[in-house]
Design a protein around this motif. Structure first.
Motif, PDB file in Angstrom:
ATOM      1  N   UNK A   1       0.821  -1.216   0.000  1.00 58.39           N
ATOM      2  CA  UNK A   1       0.000   0.000   0.000  1.00 58.39           C
ATOM      3  C   UNK A   1       0.854   1.265   0.000  1.00 58.39           C
TER       4      UNK A   1
ATOM      5  N   UNK B   1       4.832 -12.404   0.568  1.00 53.68           N
ATOM      6  CA  UNK B   1       4.204 -11.321   1.338  1.00 53.68           C
ATOM      7  C   UNK B   1       3.047 -10.683   0.574  1.00 53.68           C
TER       8      UNK B   1
ATOM      9  N   UNK C   1       1.108 -12.027  -1.514  1.00 59.86           N
ATOM     10  CA  UNK C   1      -0.045 -12.914  -1.499  1.00 59.86           C
ATOM     11  C   UNK C   1      -0.855 -12.786  -0.225  1.00 59.86           C
ATOM     12  N   UNK C   2      -0.212 -12.432   0.874  1.00 61.45           N
ATOM     13  CA  UNK C   2      -0.912 -12.331   2.160  1.00 61.45           C
ATOM     14  C   UNK C   2      -1.241 -10.908   2.545  1.00 61.45           C
ATOM     15  N   UNK C   3      -1.063  -9.962   1.624  1.00 67.19           N
ATOM     16  CA  UNK C   3      -1.275  -8.544   1.931  1.00 67.19           C
ATOM     17  C   UNK C   3      -2.708  -8.151   1.566  1.00 67.19           C
ATOM     18  N   UNK C   4      -3.570  -7.935   2.572  1.00 66.99           N
ATOM     19  CA  UNK C   4      -4.978  -7.649   2.267  1.00 66.99           C
ATOM     20  C   UNK C   4      -5.148  -6.339   1.495  1.00 66.99           C
TER      21      UNK C   4
ATOM     22  N   UNK D   1      -5.872  -9.170  -4.117  1.00 70.04           N
ATOM     23  CA  UNK D   1      -5.747 -10.030  -5.300  1.00 70.04           C
ATOM     24  C   UNK D   1      -5.687 -11.470  -4.826  1.00 70.04           C
TER      25      UNK D   1
ATOM     26  N   UNK E   1      -3.939 -15.021  -3.888  1.00 74.08           N
ATOM     27  CA  UNK E   1      -2.660 -15.370  -3.260  1.00 74.08           C
ATOM     28  C   UNK E   1      -2.031 -16.492  -4.072  1.00 74.08           C
TER      29      UNK E   1
ATOM     30  N   UNK F   1       0.749 -18.707  -2.428  1.00 76.62           N
ATOM     31  CA  UNK F   1       0.213 -19.564  -1.367  1.00 76.62           C
ATOM     32  C   UNK F   1      -0.490 -20.777  -1.969  1.00 76.62           C
ATOM     33  N   UNK F   2      -1.299 -20.526  -2.985  1.00 76.27           N
ATOM     34  CA  UNK F   2      -2.039 -21.625  -3.610  1.00 76.27           C
ATOM     35  C   UNK F   2      -1.066 -22.618  -4.258  1.00 76.27           C
TER      36      UNK F   2
ATOM     37  N   UNK G   1       0.640 -24.764  -1.524  1.00 72.28           N
ATOM     38  CA  UNK G   1      -0.236 -25.819  -1.003  1.00 72.28           C
ATOM     39  C   UNK G   1      -0.325 -26.976  -2.002  1.00 72.28           C
TER      40      UNK G   1
ATOM     41  N   UNK H   1       4.141 -20.978   6.415  1.00 72.69           N
ATOM     42  CA  UNK H   1       3.774 -19.564   6.257  1.00 72.69           C
ATOM     43  C   UNK H   1       3.709 -18.871   7.617  1.00 72.69           C
TER      44      UNK H   1
ATOM     45  N   UNK I   1       5.632 -15.514   8.830  1.00 71.35           N
ATOM     46  CA  UNK I   1       4.972 -14.355   9.474  1.00 71.35           C
ATOM     47  C   UNK I   1       5.647 -14.023  10.794  1.00 71.35           C
TER      48      UNK I   1
END
Lengths: 194, 194
Positions: B28, B109, B111-114, B118, B120, B123-124, B127, B161, B165
């Protein structure tokens, strides 16, 4: 007395508003005017209670820690079946609170926000709480002998915070189904042989 | 030809600079002038390659995914002892890359940033990679019969993950010692009975 009560209500409104703004915008982008506006109080009232954004974030973390401690302790004490069911109940309650309570969610998020550059109080507390629960399970003969309480605490804490991180983008990772998968994997390893 | 090579170098410099700025400031707060300045290119050159910040973030994620895929595949293929040692090696390499490679770290990061709002992607992918490795372990008779590959993948992905964090604030959580603790807990559960 009325004045004190009003001050406490204002303080609480500011903490709730700050938690929502930190959650929506992140710590770095959150601004004090947006927070005081959302709380419906003047900028002067905000500064009377909190000198700056960092003090407000610390108050959110303290409030989150208080809620998290109360609900995990209550879950652990009321769960039937021993220490491990108590741990499972506490993790479930905490994950629900992260989903449903903006203050608890913001408390965990602030701890992992590198832009804040502070200690991760809630993360540290959570690790210590889980480790203590497992140490108590060991003392009560309810932890498998070949499992280290510290190793198990690392996995449970990392996995729960990871589910929270993943859940911020894809809510399915915060679902009850994912927690069931965590325990289906972990409980047979934690439980003593029959 | 020289022009094409120069364009590729500029593009790569922009991706590296963007990864560092996203990592330091968060998505951001990151601005295009800071990114082009760090890459040592003009604002016009940046816009020639990337129309906006989101396109640049997507390019960082793609580059991170490419690196992550290459190093996990290589680890899995070269590890001796079968599928589970391959998985352990791949997790170790990936965690090292998250620590040492700004592009891989920024990819996870973002991918986990609200604030990015968008998918993630990384992450996908992670997994699915872990789950496929465990499904292959099952097919080769190298996964304990009473363990679900999906459950184990959820725990390993969430835990890795989560370590990332936690490690963003307290680097010890990204250490080799923490990974040893993860595997001390998980491997006896994953391994078939002798």
């Amino acid at each position: 007395m009325v004045k004190q009560a009003r001050a406490a209500v204002t303080r609480q409104a500011l903490i709730s508003a700050a938690a929502e703004v930190f959650g929506a915008d992140g710590y770095a982008m959150a601004t004090l005017p947006v927070i005081s506006g959302r709380a419906g109080v003047s900028s002067g009232a905000l500064h009377f209670h909190f000198p700056n954004k960092d003090a407000l974030a610390a108050a959110v973390e303290d409030a989150a820690a208080e809620s998290a401690l109360a609900l995990t302790e209550e879950s652990a004490l009321t769960a039937e079946g021993g220490r491990l069911p108590g741990l499972v109940a506490a993790v479930g309650r905490l994950m629900d609170a992260v989903t449903d309570d903006p203050v608890v969610r913001a408390g965990f998020r602030l701890g992992g926000d590198p832009s804040r550059k502070s200690e991760a109080k809630l993360h540290d507390w959570w690790y210590e709480w889980v480790r203590d629960a497992l140490v108590q399970a060991r003392a009560d003969g309810e932890l498998a002998e070949d499992v280290s309480a510290e190793d198990a605490a690392v996995v449970i804490v990392a996995a729960t915070l990871g589910l929270e991180t993943l859940g911020a983008v894809d809510r399915y990772w915060r679902s009850a189904e994912r927690l069931v998968q965590l325990w289906s994997f972990a409980l047979p390893r934690l439980s003593p042989a029959e």
